[in-house]
Design an enzyme around this catalytic site. Structure first.
Site, PDB file in Angstrom:
ATOM      1  N   LYS A 186       0.949  -0.730   0.015  1.00 31.26           N
ATOM      2  CA  LYS A 186      -0.537  -0.380   0.361  1.00 31.26           C
ATOM      3  C   LYS A 186       1.448   1.074   0.107  1.00 31.26           C
ATOM      4  O   LYS A 186       1.703   2.023   0.985  1.00 31.26           O
ATOM      5  CB  LYS A 186      -1.281   0.097   1.229  1.00 31.26           C
ATOM      6  CG  LYS A 186      -1.814   0.968   1.100  1.00 31.26           C
ATOM      7  CD  LYS A 186      -2.202   2.239   2.289  1.00 31.26           C
ATOM      8  CE  LYS A 186      -2.110   3.186   2.655  1.00 31.26           C
ATOM      9  NZ  LYS A 186      -1.809   4.048   2.116  1.00 31.26           N
ATOM     10  N   THR A 241       6.356   7.600  13.616  1.00 40.59           N
ATOM     11  CA  THR A 241       6.388   7.517  15.035  1.00 40.59           C
ATOM     12  C   THR A 241       4.871   6.778  15.283  1.00 40.59           C
ATOM     13  O   THR A 241       4.960   5.694  15.923  1.00 40.59           O
ATOM     14  CB  THR A 241       7.005   8.010  15.618  1.00 40.59           C
ATOM     15  OG1 THR A 241       8.601   7.898  15.889  1.00 40.59           O
ATOM     16  CG2 THR A 241       7.524   7.446  16.938  1.00 40.59           C
ATOM     17  N   GLU A 262      10.499   1.493  10.289  1.00 37.44           N
ATOM     18  CA  GLU A 262      11.582   2.822   9.565  1.00 37.44           C
ATOM     19  C   GLU A 262      10.482   4.040  10.250  1.00 37.44           C
ATOM     20  O   GLU A 262      10.059   4.543   9.269  1.00 37.44           O
ATOM     21  CB  GLU A 262      11.924   2.124   8.835  1.00 37.44           C
ATOM     22  CG  GLU A 262      13.108   3.528   8.473  1.00 37.44           C
ATOM     23  CD  GLU A 262      14.059   3.709   7.035  1.00 37.44           C
ATOM     24  OE1 GLU A 262      14.027   2.195   6.666  1.00 37.44           O
ATOM     25  OE2 GLU A 262      14.782   4.675   6.836  1.00 37.44           O
ATOM     26  N   CYS A 296      13.292  11.093   6.326  1.00 37.25           N
ATOM     27  CA  CYS A 296      13.516  10.188   7.869  1.00 37.25           C
ATOM     28  C   CYS A 296      15.176  11.392   8.152  1.00 37.25           C
ATOM     29  O   CYS A 296      15.680  10.787   8.783  1.00 37.25           O
ATOM     30  CB  CYS A 296      12.890   9.481   7.662  1.00 37.25           C
ATOM     31  SG  CYS A 296      13.649   8.194   6.370  1.00 37.25           S
ATOM     32  N   GLU A 394      10.851  15.963  14.944  1.00 40.18           N
ATOM     33  CA  GLU A 394      10.701  15.971  13.832  1.00 40.18           C
ATOM     34  C   GLU A 394       9.530  16.767  12.256  1.00 40.18           C
ATOM     35  O   GLU A 394       8.690  16.611  12.721  1.00 40.18           O
ATOM     36  CB  GLU A 394      10.483  14.535  13.333  1.00 40.18           C
ATOM     37  CG  GLU A 394      10.707  14.450  11.524  1.00 40.18           C
ATOM     38  CD  GLU A 394      11.050  12.850  10.997  1.00 40.18           C
ATOM     39  OE1 GLU A 394       9.279  12.355  11.464  1.00 40.18           O
ATOM     40  OE2 GLU A 394      11.440  11.969  10.944  1.00 40.18           O
TER      41      GLU A 394
HETATM   42  P1  NDP Z   1       1.673   9.125   7.799  1.00 37.82           P
HETATM   43  O1  NDP Z   1       2.714   7.809   8.928  1.00 37.82           O
HETATM   44  O2  NDP Z   1       0.816   9.038   8.332  1.00 37.82           O
HETATM   45  O3  NDP Z   1       2.140   8.241   6.949  1.00 37.82           O
HETATM   46  C1  NDP Z   1       3.215   7.302   6.840  1.00 37.82           C
HETATM   47  C2  NDP Z   1       2.548   5.745   5.623  1.00 37.82           C
HETATM   48  O4  NDP Z   1       1.428   5.294   6.739  1.00 37.82           O
HETATM   49  C3  NDP Z   1       1.719   6.680   4.192  1.00 37.82           C
HETATM   50  O5  NDP Z   1       1.313   5.346   3.530  1.00 37.82           O
HETATM   51  C4  NDP Z   1       0.215   6.807   4.781  1.00 37.82           C
HETATM   52  O6  NDP Z   1      -1.075   5.958   4.037  1.00 37.82           O
HETATM   53  C5  NDP Z   1       0.014   5.517   5.680  1.00 37.82           C
HETATM   54  N1  NDP Z   1      -0.373   5.378   7.471  1.00 37.82           N
HETATM   55  C6  NDP Z   1      -1.066   6.389   7.960  1.00 37.82           C
HETATM   56  N2  NDP Z   1      -2.521   5.687   8.670  1.00 37.82           N
HETATM   57  C7  NDP Z   1      -2.307   4.574   9.016  1.00 37.82           C
HETATM   58  C8  NDP Z   1      -2.300   3.972   9.481  1.00 37.82           C
HETATM   59  N3  NDP Z   1      -3.165   3.672  10.518  1.00 37.82           N
HETATM   60  N4  NDP Z   1      -2.369   2.854   9.764  1.00 37.82           N
HETATM   61  C9  NDP Z   1      -1.206   2.403   8.716  1.00 37.82           C
HETATM   62  N5  NDP Z   1      -0.750   2.980   8.012  1.00 37.82           N
HETATM   63  C10 NDP Z   1      -1.457   4.430   8.150  1.00 37.82           C
HETATM   64  O7  NDP Z   1       2.764   9.943   7.859  1.00 37.82           O
HETATM   65  P2  NDP Z   1       2.097  11.153   7.311  1.00 37.82           P
HETATM   66  O8  NDP Z   1       2.355  11.585   5.942  1.00 37.82           O
HETATM   67  O9  NDP Z   1       1.517  11.708   8.291  1.00 37.82           O
HETATM   68  O10 NDP Z   1       3.268  12.716   7.636  1.00 37.82           O
HETATM   69  C11 NDP Z   1       3.777  13.234   9.464  1.00 37.82           C
HETATM   70  C12 NDP Z   1       4.710  13.147   9.674  1.00 37.82           C
HETATM   71  O11 NDP Z   1       5.516  12.425   9.477  1.00 37.82           O
HETATM   72  C13 NDP Z   1       6.262  13.856   8.444  1.00 37.82           C
HETATM   73  O12 NDP Z   1       5.541  15.005   8.783  1.00 37.82           O
HETATM   74  C14 NDP Z   1       7.223  13.268   9.557  1.00 37.82           C
HETATM   75  O13 NDP Z   1       7.646  13.936  10.702  1.00 37.82           O
HETATM   76  C15 NDP Z   1       6.412  11.478   9.365  1.00 37.82           C
HETATM   77  N6  NDP Z   1       7.304  10.964   8.197  1.00 37.82           N
HETATM   78  C16 NDP Z   1       8.087  10.341   8.730  1.00 37.82           C
HETATM   79  C17 NDP Z   1       9.161   9.287   7.632  1.00 37.82           C
HETATM   80  C18 NDP Z   1       9.622   8.319   6.692  1.00 37.82           C
HETATM   81  O14 NDP Z   1      10.154   8.505   5.736  1.00 37.82           O
HETATM   82  N7  NDP Z   1      10.706   7.833   8.026  1.00 37.82           N
HETATM   83  C19 NDP Z   1       7.395   9.441   6.169  1.00 37.82           C
HETATM   84  C20 NDP Z   1       6.004  10.533   6.186  1.00 37.82           C
HETATM   85  C21 NDP Z   1       6.168  10.816   6.900  1.00 37.82           C
HETATM   86  P3  NDP Z   1      -1.907   7.458   3.971  1.00 37.82           P
HETATM   87  O15 NDP Z   1      -0.261   8.805   3.165  1.00 37.82           O
HETATM   88  O16 NDP Z   1      -1.934   6.959   1.364  1.00 37.82           O
HETATM   89  O17 NDP Z   1      -2.607   7.820   3.889  1.00 37.82           O
END
Ligand code: NDP
Length: 498
Positions: A186, A241, A262, A296, A394
């Site tokens: 996904k 996180t 991660e 990240c 972050e």
């Molecule tokens: P999320 O953690 O919400 O999104 C990352 C992935 O998780 C996306 O594919 C998202 O899908 C999916 N997701 C969202 N909610 C759920 C859930 N309840 N269960 C399982 N999967 C889920 O990050 P955000 O997009 O909201 O970004 C917020 C913050 O997260 C950023 O500001 C950053 O700090 C951090 N982040 C860190 C990343 C990294 O590489 N370590 C990458 C992205 C974000 P969808 O987008 O379709 O909703």
């Protein structure tokens, strides 16, 4: 018009994508339209899948796993498929980079470099498949022989984020395939295109149906359902996180699926007075601005020796001002658009918070108006103290916070003063300092006098709240396996009941 010319501007109409289950394309009933963050125009339309669609994909992956159509092949045949994927990706490099740039907002030249890295991931995955092996114990006495079999863990759920949609995918998929697992992927709803294109590539390369399935839709519905799913054996999640924590709860409440996580980072870059300050300033500018800081492993906490702090910040600010922020499809752009409106707001809010918290704004600190899309100038705050939100959270944007130290002890202590432990870097010409800091800072990836260097042979992952497990290379393949201890009696058994 040749093929490349098609990739010079956004498409006239959004490209439609279905989703991919059991080797077949399916069309959705409800759709998500993605607007390019760099141009503000509709570029792709993807299905909002239902939980029933997810269940069908998991069932297909389960069938493909149980009948061993992939894991049962000789490893040479599996490695050949991965090498063919690398060849096909090479021929589709410009197309993949184009969709990555349109959905994510990253510069096209950077996106092409990322596709090259992805090609290498499949090549390394092919090698890793051939090298994966178990163990034997010839030491258990004359009557017993011990074998350790390494077996694929089963059906893997893979949830990927929007910051590096294809790169993060390809740092996992070849290694999952090398282990013999099957999967349901996904991607983030806002960046699904290249994950779907990979389905075409894998099928063309000869991957059996049902081994790689893609379900599109939001994290809140599909992602959550994946982490709760009783028939997914392992979930690899990359993202925040907070959501990582919810995956842990969901796994515990469902089937105790194994998790690979991660998560976030607040990564220190330690600059000693004896470093090549010009090199270090270049590394710091790159480390915070690459991918607009939506990375990240961004180096977002500058920890600089007090005696050179002012000189270094001036050098760094001068470099940051010269970074070319612009249209992601422009070949000369170094920093593109912020990927989502929500992320844009988050970053600008943190910049405002830094000002009210009393940090000194050295450069940047504003949105850049290019007439369309959302852009933020690379930003440097000086005089930051460790309690400030900009030093602890972050931000996931091009915002660098500068703090100072006087001794190696203080530098290490400041660097470790975070809940995260994803990455770190140190800049010094003194080998003793470099090795002391490398050993004592708690982070899963470390750079000495360089920034973000690496290859798919090296493991990726974090300490502390930055995650569990490792991706890529042999370490990555092993994460998707489990070991079985086999005990073989040799000769006549000594009877328990004579
Ligand atoms: P999320 O953690 O919400 O999104 C990352 C992935 O998780 C996306 O594919 C998202 O899908 C999916 N997701 C969202 N909610 C759920 C859930 N309840 N269960 C399982 N999967 C889920 O990050 P955000 O997009 O909201 O970004 C917020 C913050 O997260 C950023 O500001 C950053 O700090 C951090 N982040 C860190 C990343 C990294 O590489 N370590 C990458 C992205 C974000 P969808 O987008 O379709 O909703």
């Amino acid at each position: 018009m040749d093929q490349l010319n098609n990739f010079l501007s956004p498409p006239a109409a959004p490209r439609d994508f279905g989703f991919f289950v059991d080797g077949k394309w399916q069309s959705g009933h409800d759709f998500f339209v993605r607007h390019s963050p760099g141009h503000g125009v509709a570029v792709t339309r993807t299905a909002k899948c239902s939980v029933d669609d997810l269940n069908a994909a998991v069932a297909a992956a389960r069938r493909a796993f149980e009948d061993r159509r992939w894991s049962g092949l000789p490893v040479g045949s599996r490695a050949s498929v991965l090498l063919r994927v690398a060849e096909i990706l090479r021929t589709r490099r410009d197309e993949l980079a184009y969709w990555e740039t349109l959905e994510n907002g990253k510069p096209i030249a950077q996106a092409r470099g990322e596709i090259d890295h992805c090609i290498a991931c499949f090549e390394v995955g092919a090698g890793a498949a051939r090298l994966l092996h178990g163990d034997s114990f010839n030491s258990l006495g004359d009557g017993l022989f011990g074998m350790v079999l390494r077996e694929p863990i089963g059906v893997v759920g893979l949830i990927t984020p929007w910051n590096f949609p294809f790169l993060i995918l390809c740092e996992r998929v070849p290694f999952i395939l090398a282990s013999g697992c099957t999967m349901v992927v996904k991607p983030s709803e806002v960046t699904s295109a290249t994950t779907l294109i990979l389905a075409e590539v894998l099928a063309e390369a000869g991957l059996p149906d049902g081994v790689y399935n893609v379900i599109t839709g939001s994290g809140r519905t599909i992602g959550q359902a994946m982490s709760e799913h009783p028939d997914i054996d392992m979930l690899s999640f990359t993202g925040s996180t907070a959501v990582g924590r919810s995956c842990v709860h969901a796994a515990a409440d469902s089937n105790f699926k194994k998790l690979g996580l991660e998560l976030g980072g607040k990564n220190p870059i330690i600059v000693f007075a004896d470093s090549d300050l010009e090199d270090a300033a270049d590394g710091a500018a790159f480390g915070i601005s690459f991918n607009t800081g939506q990375c990240c492993v961004s180096s977002s906490r500058l920890i600089v020796e007090r005696s050179v702090a002012r000189e270094f910040e001036a050098l760094l600010a001068e470099k940051m001002k010269r970074i070319r922020v612009g249209d992601p499809l422009d070949e000369t752009t170094q920093v593109g658009a912020i990927t989502t409106e929500a992320q844009n707001t988050t970053i600008l809010d943190y910049i405002a918070k830094g000002k009210t918290e009393g940090a000194e704004l050295v450069t940047g600190g504003t949105a850049i108006d290019l007439g369309r899309g959302q852009y933020i100038a690379p930003t440097l705050f000086s005089g930051v103290s460790r309690e400030m939100a900009i030093a602890r959270d972050e931000i996931f944007g091009p915002v660098l916070c500068s703090m100072t130290f006087d001794t190696v002890e203080q530098a290490v202590e400041l660097a470790n003063d975070t809940v995260y432990g994803l990455a770190a870097s140190v800049w010094t010409k003194n080998i003793d300092k470099a090795l002391t800091v490398t050993r004592r800072v708690r982070a899963g990836r470390f750079w000495v006098n360089t920034m973000m260097a690496g290859g798919p042979e090296m493991p990726l992952g974090g300490f502390k709240q930055s995650g569990w497990g490792r991706e890529a290379g042999m370490y990555g393949v092993e994460e998707y396996t489990q070991v079985k201890s086999v005990h073989v009696e040799i000769g006549k058994r000594t009877h328990w009941i004579s």
